[in-house]
Design a protein around this motif. Structure first.
Motif, PDB file in Angstrom:
ATOM      1  N   ARG A 287     -20.949 -12.233 -19.794  1.00 28.01           N
ATOM      2  CA  ARG A 287     -20.380 -12.275 -21.032  1.00 28.01           C
ATOM      3  C   ARG A 287     -20.462 -10.919 -21.738  1.00 28.01           C
ATOM      4  N   ALA A 288     -21.598 -10.357 -21.414  1.00 26.53           N
ATOM      5  CA  ALA A 288     -21.703  -8.989 -22.336  1.00 26.53           C
ATOM      6  C   ALA A 288     -20.678  -7.808 -21.986  1.00 26.53           C
ATOM      7  N   ASP A 289     -20.665  -7.765 -20.753  1.00 20.90           N
ATOM      8  CA  ASP A 289     -19.948  -6.615 -20.057  1.00 20.90           C
ATOM      9  C   ASP A 289     -19.611  -7.029 -18.438  1.00 20.90           C
ATOM     10  N   PRO A 290     -18.520  -7.596 -17.963  1.00 26.85           N
ATOM     11  CA  PRO A 290     -18.362  -7.733 -16.578  1.00 26.85           C
ATOM     12  C   PRO A 290     -18.151  -6.410 -15.835  1.00 26.85           C
ATOM     13  N   GLY A 291     -17.740  -5.267 -16.539  1.00 22.92           N
ATOM     14  CA  GLY A 291     -17.680  -4.231 -15.794  1.00 22.92           C
ATOM     15  C   GLY A 291     -19.103  -3.592 -15.607  1.00 22.92           C
ATOM     16  N   THR A 292     -20.023  -3.877 -15.992  1.00 24.14           N
ATOM     17  CA  THR A 292     -21.609  -3.608 -15.846  1.00 24.14           C
ATOM     18  C   THR A 292     -22.553  -4.472 -15.085  1.00 24.14           C
ATOM     19  N   ALA A 293     -21.877  -5.767 -15.369  1.00 24.12           N
ATOM     20  CA  ALA A 293     -22.743  -6.890 -14.658  1.00 24.12           C
ATOM     21  C   ALA A 293     -23.592  -6.688 -13.430  1.00 24.12           C
ATOM     22  N   PHE A 294     -22.752  -5.979 -12.570  1.00 24.51           N
ATOM     23  CA  PHE A 294     -23.333  -5.676 -11.355  1.00 24.51           C
ATOM     24  C   PHE A 294     -24.177  -4.412 -10.968  1.00 24.51           C
ATOM     25  N   ALA A 295     -24.667  -4.007 -12.225  1.00 31.85           N
ATOM     26  CA  ALA A 295     -25.324  -2.399 -12.095  1.00 31.85           C
ATOM     27  C   ALA A 295     -26.675  -2.682 -11.268  1.00 31.85           C
ATOM     28  N   THR A 296     -27.072  -4.027 -11.295  1.00 31.52           N
ATOM     29  CA  THR A 296     -28.336  -4.446 -10.416  1.00 31.52           C
ATOM     30  C   THR A 296     -28.254  -4.085  -9.172  1.00 31.52           C
ATOM     31  N   LEU A 297     -27.078  -4.169  -8.530  1.00 35.69           N
ATOM     32  CA  LEU A 297     -26.955  -3.873  -7.245  1.00 35.69           C
ATOM     33  C   LEU A 297     -27.702  -2.587  -6.801  1.00 35.69           C
ATOM     34  N   GLU A 298     -27.205  -1.527  -7.702  1.00 43.46           N
ATOM     35  CA  GLU A 298     -27.575  -0.045  -7.307  1.00 43.46           C
ATOM     36  C   GLU A 298     -29.145   0.232  -7.960  1.00 43.46           C
ATOM     37  N   GLU A 299     -29.273  -0.563  -8.920  1.00 38.93           N
ATOM     38  CA  GLU A 299     -30.587  -0.537  -9.499  1.00 38.93           C
ATOM     39  C   GLU A 299     -31.807  -1.347  -8.670  1.00 38.93           C
ATOM     40  N   HIS A 300     -31.332  -2.251  -8.132  1.00 46.00           N
ATOM     41  CA  HIS A 300     -32.458  -3.313  -7.556  1.00 46.00           C
ATOM     42  C   HIS A 300     -32.314  -3.684  -6.137  1.00 46.00           C
ATOM     43  N   TYR A 301     -31.169  -4.193  -5.916  1.00 47.89           N
ATOM     44  CA  TYR A 301     -30.739  -4.924  -4.596  1.00 47.89           C
ATOM     45  C   TYR A 301     -30.902  -3.866  -3.376  1.00 47.89           C
ATOM     46  N   GLU A 302     -30.076  -2.764  -3.631  1.00 50.12           N
ATOM     47  CA  GLU A 302     -29.962  -1.709  -2.653  1.00 50.12           C
ATOM     48  C   GLU A 302     -31.251  -0.904  -2.498  1.00 50.12           C
ATOM     49  N   PRO A 303     -32.023  -0.639  -3.350  1.00 46.62           N
ATOM     50  CA  PRO A 303     -33.446   0.337  -3.073  1.00 46.62           C
ATOM     51  C   PRO A 303     -34.363  -0.860  -2.492  1.00 46.62           C
ATOM     52  N   ILE A 304     -34.154  -2.194  -2.685  1.00 41.74           N
ATOM     53  CA  ILE A 304     -35.119  -3.269  -2.158  1.00 41.74           C
ATOM     54  C   ILE A 304     -34.709  -3.183  -0.692  1.00 41.74           C
ATOM     55  N   VAL A 305     -33.305  -3.130  -0.263  1.00 40.99           N
ATOM     56  CA  VAL A 305     -33.127  -3.494   1.046  1.00 40.99           C
ATOM     57  C   VAL A 305     -33.306  -2.066   1.894  1.00 40.99           C
ATOM     58  N   LEU A 306     -33.183  -1.006   1.257  1.00 43.13           N
ATOM     59  CA  LEU A 306     -33.365   0.461   1.722  1.00 43.13           C
ATOM     60  C   LEU A 306     -34.921   0.535   1.919  1.00 43.13           C
ATOM     61  N   ALA A 307     -35.874  -0.023   1.087  1.00 41.21           N
ATOM     62  CA  ALA A 307     -37.231   0.047   1.361  1.00 41.21           C
ATOM     63  C   ALA A 307     -37.577  -0.692   2.515  1.00 41.21           C
ATOM     64  N   LEU A 308     -36.994  -1.896   2.705  1.00 43.99           N
ATOM     65  CA  LEU A 308     -37.222  -2.478   4.002  1.00 43.99           C
ATOM     66  C   LEU A 308     -36.848  -2.054   5.112  1.00 43.99           C
ATOM     67  N   THR A 309     -35.812  -1.636   5.208  1.00 43.55           N
ATOM     68  CA  THR A 309     -35.012  -1.156   6.554  1.00 43.55           C
ATOM     69  C   THR A 309     -35.645   0.251   6.633  1.00 43.55           C
ATOM     70  N   GLY A 310     -35.680   1.249   5.711  1.00 46.73           N
ATOM     71  CA  GLY A 310     -36.221   2.484   5.802  1.00 46.73           C
ATOM     72  C   GLY A 310     -37.727   2.962   5.828  1.00 46.73           C
ATOM     73  N   MET A 311     -38.454   1.587   5.556  1.00 49.59           N
ATOM     74  CA  MET A 311     -39.958   1.821   5.547  1.00 49.59           C
ATOM     75  C   MET A 311     -40.434   2.309   7.042  1.00 49.59           C
ATOM     76  N   PRO A 312     -41.187   3.435   7.345  1.00 49.12           N
ATOM     77  CA  PRO A 312     -41.709   3.841   8.605  1.00 49.12           C
ATOM     78  C   PRO A 312     -42.531   2.910   9.106  1.00 49.12           C
ATOM     79  N   LYS A 313     -42.561   1.761   8.826  1.00 47.74           N
ATOM     80  CA  LYS A 313     -43.601   0.778   9.524  1.00 47.74           C
ATOM     81  C   LYS A 313     -42.942  -0.764   9.601  1.00 47.74           C
ATOM     82  N   PRO A 314     -43.379  -1.652  10.259  1.00 46.87           N
ATOM     83  CA  PRO A 314     -42.608  -2.885  10.565  1.00 46.87           C
ATOM     84  C   PRO A 314     -43.103  -3.831   9.450  1.00 46.87           C
ATOM     85  N   VAL A 315     -42.033  -4.450   9.060  1.00 46.01           N
ATOM     86  CA  VAL A 315     -42.159  -5.648   8.209  1.00 46.01           C
ATOM     87  C   VAL A 315     -41.795  -7.040   8.495  1.00 46.01           C
ATOM     88  N   VAL A 316     -42.561  -7.958   8.467  1.00 45.53           N
ATOM     89  CA  VAL A 316     -42.524  -9.251   9.062  1.00 45.53           C
ATOM     90  C   VAL A 316     -42.149 -10.000   7.637  1.00 45.53           C
TER      91      VAL A 316
END
Length: 255
Positions: free
Chosen positions: A71-100
């Motif tokens: 409602r505030a701004d559809p153009g910026t509503a998905f900024a969370t992907l770059e700020e949160h979701y992608e770093p979370i996934v890259l932290a899991l996949t790029g961590m140099p140790k196994p994750v269960v």
């Protein structure tokens, strides 16, 4: 150790990151991102367990918060992907140790993406899974478009994403998404046992295996972000989010 929104505890060489609730608010996403980064950077930690609280592992984005952003701004509503979701996934996949992933309950949307970004997954027999994204007029995020296809094959992944029908832990095991399914009371112990086994293993070899398997993740995440940002401007998505919050079925018009 405790972070404000996500609990990080370390026992021996195993760190456990516990989501405080099923819904991904901005605070929870920040806490999860920071906890995973901290666990990944700790040289004393050689394996990590990611789990949830209560009856759910993770059900994805807080849609009330997302609706306010739209409602505030559809153009910026998905900024969370770059700020949160992608770093979370890259932290899991790029961590140099196994994750269960210890999937204690409902695991849908980005929650399923996070689980599949882990290296191994054990689940309670009562857990339920689903993709959910097309139900609100979106495509996948959190790498799910690639990780699901790698896990179950393109044909089944297409079915699961397009029809967005939920499936059981037993079915997930049958399809190869899970390492094991156990009774709910046994989940924490089984995940801890598996993580301890990995923590005692060849950490450097695991890291190199993960690096090879994770090749291409940044491009996948960038493609998903671009697609979700485009869909975020659609009438179908805005109307579907409002319908979800009003607890009614959305009417899609293809616009």
């Amino acid at each position: 150790m405790g972070l404000e929104n996500t609990l990080l505890s370390v026992t021996g060489a195993v760190a456990t990151v516990t989501l405080p609730g099923p819904v991904l608010t901005a605070d929870v996403k920040e806490g999860l991102r920071d906890a995973l980064r901290e666990a990944g950077a700790d040289p004393a930690v050689r394996a990590v367990v990611l789990t949830g609280t209560g009856k759910a592992f993770c059900v994805g984005q807080d849609l009330a918060e997302h609706a306010a952003a739209l409602r505030a701004d559809p153009g910026t509503a998905f900024a969370t992907l770059e700020e949160h979701y992608e770093p979370i996934v890259l932290a899991l996949t790029g961590m140099p140790k196994p994750v269960v992933a210890a999937v204690n309950g409902t695991c849908v949307g980005a929650g399923l993406g996070f689980a599949l970004a882990c290296d191994l997954r054990v689940a309670a027999g009562t857990a339920r899974f689903g993709t959910a994204f097309t139900g609100i007029g979106l495509t996948c995020d959190s790498g799910l478009s690639a990780s699901l296809a790698r896990a179950v094959g393109t044909a089944r992944a297409t079915e699961l994403i397009m029809l967005a029908e939920p499936f059981t832990a037993a079915r997930a095991l049958e399809w190869g998404l899970l390492t094991a399914v156990v009774e709910p009371a046994e989940l924490a112990g089984r995940a801890a046992e598996l993580a301890a086994r990995l923590a005692a293993g060849p950490t450097l070899a695991y890291a190199e295996a993960k690096r090879a398997l994770a090749a291409g993740w940044p491009a996948v995440l960038a493609d998903e972000r671009a697609a979700q940002t485009r869909l975020g401007l659609s009438r179908d998505h805005a109307a579907a989010v409002e319908a979800f919050l009003a607890k009614r079925r959305p009417d899609f018009t293809g616009s």
